[in-house]
Design a protein around this motif. Structure first.
Motif, mmCIF file in Angstrom:
data_model
loop_
_atom_site.group_PDB
_atom_site.id
_atom_site.type_symbol
_atom_site.label_atom_id
_atom_site.label_comp_id
_atom_site.label_asym_id
_atom_site.label_seq_id
_atom_site.Cartn_x
_atom_site.Cartn_y
_atom_site.Cartn_z
ATOM 1 N N GLY A 195 34.436 86.215 178.221
ATOM 2 C CA GLY A 195 34.626 84.805 178.541
ATOM 3 C C GLY A 195 33.354 84.048 178.833
ATOM 4 O O GLY A 195 33.396 82.817 179.001
ATOM 5 N N ALA A 196 32.212 84.737 178.861
ATOM 6 C CA ALA A 196 30.977 84.081 179.293
ATOM 7 C C ALA A 196 29.860 84.092 178.261
ATOM 8 O O ALA A 196 28.940 83.275 178.345
ATOM 9 C CB ALA A 196 30.468 84.729 180.577
ATOM 10 N N CYS A 197 29.913 84.998 177.289
ATOM 11 C CA CYS A 197 28.821 85.101 176.303
ATOM 12 C C CYS A 197 28.895 83.931 175.317
ATOM 13 O O CYS A 197 29.881 83.186 175.278
ATOM 14 C CB CYS A 197 28.901 86.434 175.572
ATOM 15 N N CYS A 244 32.134 83.844 173.144
ATOM 16 C CA CYS A 244 33.315 83.456 173.923
ATOM 17 C C CYS A 244 33.289 81.970 174.252
ATOM 18 O O CYS A 244 34.306 81.278 174.144
ATOM 19 C CB CYS A 244 33.395 84.279 175.200
ATOM 20 N N GLN A 245 32.131 81.487 174.653
ATOM 21 C CA GLN A 245 32.016 80.082 175.004
ATOM 22 C C GLN A 245 32.199 79.159 173.798
ATOM 23 O O GLN A 245 32.616 78.009 173.946
ATOM 24 C CB GLN A 245 30.649 79.814 175.641
ATOM 25 N N ASP A 246 31.935 79.697 172.609
ATOM 26 C CA ASP A 246 32.037 78.906 171.377
ATOM 27 C C ASP A 246 33.404 79.035 170.715
ATOM 28 O O ASP A 246 33.601 78.559 169.601
ATOM 29 C CB ASP A 246 30.934 79.351 170.398
ATOM 30 N N GLY A 247 34.352 79.680 171.401
ATOM 31 C CA GLY A 247 35.697 79.786 170.855
ATOM 32 C C GLY A 247 35.908 80.924 169.895
ATOM 33 O O GLY A 247 36.878 80.919 169.130
ATOM 34 N N HIS A 248 35.005 81.921 169.913
ATOM 35 C CA HIS A 248 35.129 83.078 169.027
ATOM 36 C C HIS A 248 35.085 84.362 169.855
ATOM 37 O O HIS A 248 34.176 85.200 169.698
ATOM 38 C CB HIS A 248 34.010 83.076 167.979
ATOM 39 N N PRO A 249 36.063 84.591 170.732
ATOM 40 C CA PRO A 249 36.009 85.759 171.623
ATOM 41 C C PRO A 249 36.102 87.091 170.905
ATOM 42 O O PRO A 249 35.739 88.118 171.488
ATOM 43 C CB PRO A 249 37.216 85.538 172.543
ATOM 44 N N ALA A 301 40.250 85.259 165.800
ATOM 45 C CA ALA A 301 41.260 84.469 166.492
ATOM 46 C C ALA A 301 41.104 84.572 167.997
ATOM 47 O O ALA A 301 40.793 85.639 168.529
ATOM 48 C CB ALA A 301 42.655 84.940 166.096
ATOM 49 N N ASP A 302 41.344 83.473 168.681
ATOM 50 C CA ASP A 302 41.517 83.467 170.123
ATOM 51 C C ASP A 302 43.000 83.721 170.373
ATOM 52 O O ASP A 302 43.842 82.892 170.007
ATOM 53 C CB ASP A 302 41.100 82.118 170.701
ATOM 54 N N PRO A 303 43.365 84.861 170.976
ATOM 55 C CA PRO A 303 44.790 85.180 171.132
ATOM 56 C C PRO A 303 45.590 84.092 171.831
ATOM 57 O O PRO A 303 46.742 83.831 171.470
ATOM 58 C CB PRO A 303 44.767 86.470 171.965
ATOM 59 N N LYS A 304 44.987 83.436 172.810
ATOM 60 C CA LYS A 304 45.728 82.420 173.551
ATOM 61 C C LYS A 304 45.974 81.166 172.721
ATOM 62 O O LYS A 304 46.811 80.324 173.082
ATOM 63 C CB LYS A 304 45.005 82.085 174.852
ATOM 64 N N VAL A 305 45.265 81.025 171.612
ATOM 65 C CA VAL A 305 45.490 79.902 170.699
ATOM 66 C C VAL A 305 46.408 80.308 169.556
ATOM 67 O O VAL A 305 47.409 79.628 169.265
ATOM 68 C CB VAL A 305 44.148 79.376 170.139
ATOM 69 N N LEU A 306 46.099 81.435 168.879
ATOM 70 C CA LEU A 306 46.836 81.775 167.666
ATOM 71 C C LEU A 306 48.198 82.405 167.955
ATOM 72 O O LEU A 306 49.172 82.124 167.244
ATOM 73 C CB LEU A 306 46.011 82.717 166.787
#
Length: 368
Positions: free
Chosen positions: A93-95, A98-103, A317-322
Motif C-alpha cells: 500500500g505504500a510503494c 501501490c500508490q499508482d494504482g498497480h498493487p 488489477a486492484d482487487p478492491k476495484v475489479l
C-alpha cells in the motif's frame, strides 16, 4: 487467544494433503478472521504442490477464498463481522506501484504472497501441534475452515451472493479477465487470440468478447474447452495438436495478424507462436509461470514491425476495484462462472488437484 480450526496440510511436495487440527495465531490490528465457505484451486497452488514454488512446508496453501467475516482487528475500518467477502492477494500500500494504482506490482509482492509462509515480520499465522508451519499464503492460506487475512486483501461483496460461485474471482478469474481488460485493453474491432483455455484463458475470452472484437480466437488442445470458448464468445477455435496455429491465424485474419494476444500457458513454444501470429504493432501479454530461467525464443526481425511482449501479474488489477465489477458481471449473467466450476470437499483436495492437472475440471472449488 489462538483459534483452533481444521486445514488441509501439505507436508512435502507431491504428497497427499491431510486434513488436520491446526491453530491460528492471535488476530492483529489490521487482520481479519474469515470463516471459509469456499476456496478455488489455482495453478499456483499446483505449483507449490509440485515443488516449483518454494513455499515453506509443511504448510497450508489456498488463495482463492470466499467466506464470512468472524472478527476484525482493532484498526480495521472497512470490514465488519458478518460481511460476505472474497479474498485475493495482498500488497504493502505504500510503494510507488501501490500508490499508482498497480498493487499487483508491489515491490514486496513475492514475499508477502508466495515465499515467506509468514507475516511480513516473520511471525507465523498457523501452527500444528504447537510448532509453526507455513501459512499466510497470499495472506490467507484458505484451504481451511478459517483463515487470517488482511484488510488490504479482503473485498466485501454484498449480502445476497453465492460465495461458492465467487471464490475463483480472487486470482484465476481476475488474472484472466484483468489481463485482457487492463493490460491488453482490447478495443472494438480488434483481432484477438487467447492461448490456453483453462479458467484464466476462458475468463480472458469473456473479457475480450465484452469489448466486441472482430475476431476472437481460442487456442487449446482440449476439444471440450474449445467448445466452451465458443459458448463464451470466441468466434473461432484452433486445436494446436491438429493445426498449424500461426498459419491458421493468418488465414482467419486475412494475413493481417493479431492486434492482441494473451498467452496463459507459460510454454515457450506457445508464446513464440503467439508472437509470430501478431500483426504490425500487435501486443502479446503473457501470465504463465514456468520455472525460473525459461526463455521465449523470438526472431529479432520478426518483432521489428512494432510487436511488443509484456508480462502481467494478477491481471494488473486492484482487487478492491475489479472484484466488485466481476461480481456484477456474474450477477448479470455476463461472466458465467458456473460453467467452469466443479465442487469438492476439503478432504477431496487430492482429487481436485488431479482433475485440474489432467484437464477434467476447469476450475475446482473446495466447499468447506
Amino acid at each position: 487467544m489462538s483459534i483452533a480450526t481444521r486445514a488441509a496440510v501439505l507436508s512435502a511436495p507431491q504428497t497427499s494433503f491431510t486434513v488436520q487440527d491446526v491453530e491460528l495465531a492471535d488476530l492483529r490490528e489490521h487482520e481479519v478472521l474469515v470463516r471459509m465457505v469456499a476456496t478455488g484451486v489455482c495453478h499456483t497452488d499446483l505449483g507449490v504442490w509440485a515443488g516449483g514454488i518454494p513455499f515453506p512446508l509443511p504448510g497450508v496453501i489456498g488463495h482463492e477464498g470466499a467466506g464470512v467475516v468472524q472478527q476484525v482487528g482493532s484498526a480495521v475500518t472497512t470490514i465488519a463481522p458478518g460481511d460476505n467477502v472474497v479474498l485475493s492477494y495482498t500488497s504493502c500500500g505504500a510503494c510507488p506501484s501501490c500508490q499508482d494504482g498497480h498493487p499487483a506490482y508491489c515491490t514486496t509482492w513475492l514475499p508477502r504472497n508466495l515465499f515467506a509462509g509468514a507475516r511480513e515480520d516473520g511471525t507465523p499465522t498457523l501452527s500444528l501441534d504447537g510448532a509453526p508451519i507455513g501459512g499466510h499464503f497470499f495472506a490467507q492460506s484458505s484451504f481451511a475452515q478459517h483463515a487470517i487475512a488482511e484488510e488490504r486483501n479482503v473485498v466485501v461483496v454484498g449480502p445476497d451472493v453465492d460465495l461458492a460461485g465467487l471464490a475463483p474471482l480472487g486470482c484465476g478469474v481476475m488474472t484472466g479477465f484483468g489481463s485482457v481488460w487492463n493490460a491488453l485493453d482490447v478495443q472494438p474491432g480488434g483481432r484477438v487470440a487467447v492461448f490456453g483455455t483453462g479458467a484464466v484463458g476462458l475468463s480472458g475470452v469473456v473479457a475480450a468478447a465484452l469489448r466486441e472484437p472482430a475476431v476472437l480466437i481460442a487456442v487449446d488442445v482440449v476439444p471440450e474447452r474449445l467448445e466452451l470458448a465458443i459458448e463464451l464468445g470466441a468466434t473461432h477455435t484452433i486445436n494446436g495438436r491438429e493445426e498449424d496455429v500461426v498459419a491458421r491465424i493468418a488465414q482467419i485474419t486475412a494475413g493481417a495478424g493479431l492486434t492482441h494476444a494473451f498467452d496463459t500457458t507459460g510454454v515457450p513454444a506457445v508464446a513464440r507462436s503467439a508472437v509470430d501470429a501478431l500483426g504490425a504493432r500487435g501486443h502479446l501479454v503473457t501470465c504463465g509461470a514456468p520455472p525460473p530461467g525459461t526463455e521465449i525464443p523470438v526472431d529479432f526481425q520478426g518483432i521489428l514491425p512494432g510487436k511488443s511482449v509484456s508480462g502481467v501479474t494478477m491481471g494488473d488489477a486492484d482487487p478492491k476495484v475489479l472484484i466488485p465489477q466481476l461480481v456484477d458481471l456474474v450477477a448479470a449473467g455476463r461472466l458465467p462462472l458456473g460453467r467452469l466450476i466443479k465442487q469438492y470437499k476439503l478432504d477431496q483436495l487430492d482429487e481436485a488437484f488431479a482433475d485440474m492437472h489432467h484437464g477434467t475440471t476447469v476450475k475446482p472449488v473446495i466447499v468447506h
